[in-house]
Enzyme design. Structure first.
Site, PDB file in Angstrom:
ATOM      1  N   ASP A  53      26.024  30.661  18.094  1.00 13.98           N
ATOM      2  CA  ASP A  53      25.356  29.717  17.187  1.00 13.98           C
ATOM      3  C   ASP A  53      26.251  28.501  16.943  1.00 13.98           C
ATOM      4  OD1 ASP A  53      27.196  30.994  15.602  1.00 13.98           O
ATOM      5  OD2 ASP A  53      25.823  31.417  13.954  1.00 13.98           O
ATOM      6  N   SER A  54      27.442  28.494  17.583  1.00 13.57           N
ATOM      7  CA  SER A  54      28.247  27.263  17.619  1.00 13.57           C
ATOM      8  C   SER A  54      27.465  26.163  18.325  1.00 13.57           C
ATOM      9  CB  SER A  54      29.591  27.510  18.321  1.00 13.57           C
ATOM     10  OG  SER A  54      29.397  28.173  19.557  1.00 13.57           O
ATOM     11  N   ASP A  92      23.802  34.988  19.802  1.00 12.38           N
ATOM     12  CA  ASP A  92      24.022  35.048  18.357  1.00 12.38           C
ATOM     13  C   ASP A  92      22.695  35.050  17.611  1.00 12.38           C
ATOM     14  OD1 ASP A  92      26.596  35.282  17.356  1.00 12.38           O
ATOM     15  OD2 ASP A  92      27.081  33.179  17.724  1.00 12.38           O
ATOM     16  N   LYS A 122      24.463  39.323  18.904  1.00  8.19           N
ATOM     17  CA  LYS A 122      25.650  39.410  18.046  1.00  8.19           C
ATOM     18  C   LYS A 122      25.243  38.992  16.642  1.00  8.19           C
ATOM     19  CE  LYS A 122      29.265  36.288  18.253  1.00  8.19           C
ATOM     20  NZ  LYS A 122      29.291  35.696  16.895  1.00  8.19           N
ATOM     21  N   GLU A 124      26.959  38.589  12.400  1.00 10.29           N
ATOM     22  CA  GLU A 124      28.167  38.520  11.585  1.00 10.29           C
ATOM     23  C   GLU A 124      28.069  39.449  10.376  1.00 10.29           C
ATOM     24  OE1 GLU A 124      28.818  34.424  10.477  1.00 10.29           O
ATOM     25  OE2 GLU A 124      28.875  33.751  12.573  1.00 10.29           O
ATOM     26  N   GLU A 191      37.538  37.070  14.397  1.00  8.20           N
ATOM     27  CA  GLU A 191      37.813  35.628  14.409  1.00  8.20           C
ATOM     28  C   GLU A 191      38.834  35.247  13.347  1.00  8.20           C
ATOM     29  OE1 GLU A 191      34.370  33.093  14.676  1.00  8.20           O
ATOM     30  OE2 GLU A 191      35.545  31.274  14.245  1.00  8.20           O
TER      31      GLU A 191
HETATM   32  O1  KIV Z   1      29.176  30.916  17.867  1.00  9.49           O
HETATM   33  C1  KIV Z   1      30.224  31.134  18.517  1.00  9.49           C
HETATM   34  O2  KIV Z   1      30.595  30.393  19.439  1.00  9.49           O
HETATM   35  C2  KIV Z   1      31.000  32.318  18.165  1.00  9.49           C
HETATM   36  C3  KIV Z   1      32.360  32.458  18.778  1.00  9.49           C
HETATM   37  C4  KIV Z   1      33.296  31.470  18.237  1.00  9.49           C
HETATM   38  C5  KIV Z   1      32.861  33.845  18.667  1.00  9.49           C
HETATM   39  O3  KIV Z   1      30.577  33.103  17.389  1.00  9.49           O
END
Ligand code: KIV
Length: 273
Positions: A53-54, A92, A122, A124, A191
């Site tokens: 989600d980056s 994510d 994934k 959090e 992280e």
């Molecule tokens: O969203 C992302 O890129 C991440 C990584 C930094 C682990 O969660």
């Protein structure tokens, strides 16, 4: 041509990820959000591609990961899954898509899997996510956990500083990692936590830990592709190793193109019909 050749060219699965950890082979994970980048990192031999989600920051220019939606993630993930021939693709789950009702979390995870062709999701958080993780797993969807600096909670933290530097938070993080392991996560991202704590966590769980700013003891490492390729020179955290300066190279190349167009040098006699 990649400088690395994977030991096994077959598609990477959750079982392969665990086997790699047991064999002491480090797991290499990197982000991608589009077909072209995913195709390149897959050809390079990366084990897991994370559609992070980056993308909210990198692709959409937002200050945080909070604004990105399930619909947005599906568009990015679909292109990545199409490109990945060997790498496992993990997507994510965005902010707000899993933190409430576990049934809704499962529904969103099913949508992501069905509409993208990805291999897992994934999310959090620690013990408070157990219900969502178990419900998603009930649908047969592999779940990767994420502890430490979890960017979707930035407003709660109020800072992007290293997490779990005090004993109470460190003990809680170890306990959370055990919960994620028991709940069935196939791997856990750690992280921006102290390297010694990441080593302890890695010894306390049965599944691979994947570190970003968490030291060398993790079973694998993850970086954001745009950061490690030098496409985002403004972001320079201590944990980042920058392998190229593609940002400068792009500005330089496009500058040369503009000069050639303006001067009439492009196209020349070989570049026309
Ligand atoms: O969203 C992302 O890129 C991440 C990584 C930094 C682990 O969660």
């Amino acid at each position: 041509m990649s400088t690395y050749t994977p030991t096994d060219p077959k598609k990477v699965t959750t079982k392969r990820i665990k086997d790699m950890m047991l064999a002491g082979e480090k797991i290499a994970m990197i982000t991608s959000y589009d077909y072209t980048m995913a195709s390149l990192v897959d050809q390079a031999g990366v084990d897991i591609i994370l559609v992070g989600d980056s993308a909210s920051n990198v692709m959409q220019g937002n200050a945080t990961t909070l604004p990105i939606t399930v619909d947005d993630m599906i568009v990015y993930a679909r292109t990545v899954a199409r490109a990945a021939k060997r790498a496992m693709v993990v997507v994510d789950m965005p902010f707000g898509s899993y933190q409430g009702d576990p049934i809704e979390a499962q529904r969103n995870a099913v949508r992501i899997m069905r509409e993208t062709g990805a291999d897992g999701v994934k999310l959090e958080g620690g013990r408070e996510m157990r219900g969502a993780i178990e419900m998603i797993l009930r649908a047969g969807i592999p779940v990767m956990g994420h502890l430490g600096l979890t960017p979707q909670s930035i407003n709660k933290f109020g800072t992007y500083a290293t997490r779990a530097q005090d004993e109470a938070e460190a003990l809680r993080l170890i306990a959370d990692a055990k919960v994620l392991d028991e709940a069935g996560c196939f791997a856990i991202v750690l992280e921006k936590i102290p390297a010694q704590l990441a080593a302890k966590v890695s010894q306390s769980v049965s599944v691979p830990t994947i570190g970003i700013g968490a030291g060398p003891a993790c079973a694998g490492q993850v970086l954001v592709a745009h950061d490690m390729l030098g496409l985002n020179s403004a972001f320079k955290p201590k944990f980042l190793r920058v392998y190229n300066n593609l940002g400068e190279q792009i500005i330089d190349s496009v500058g040369n193109y503009i000069v050639d167009v303006k001067s009439g040098d492009f196209p020349n006699e070989h570049e026309q019909y």
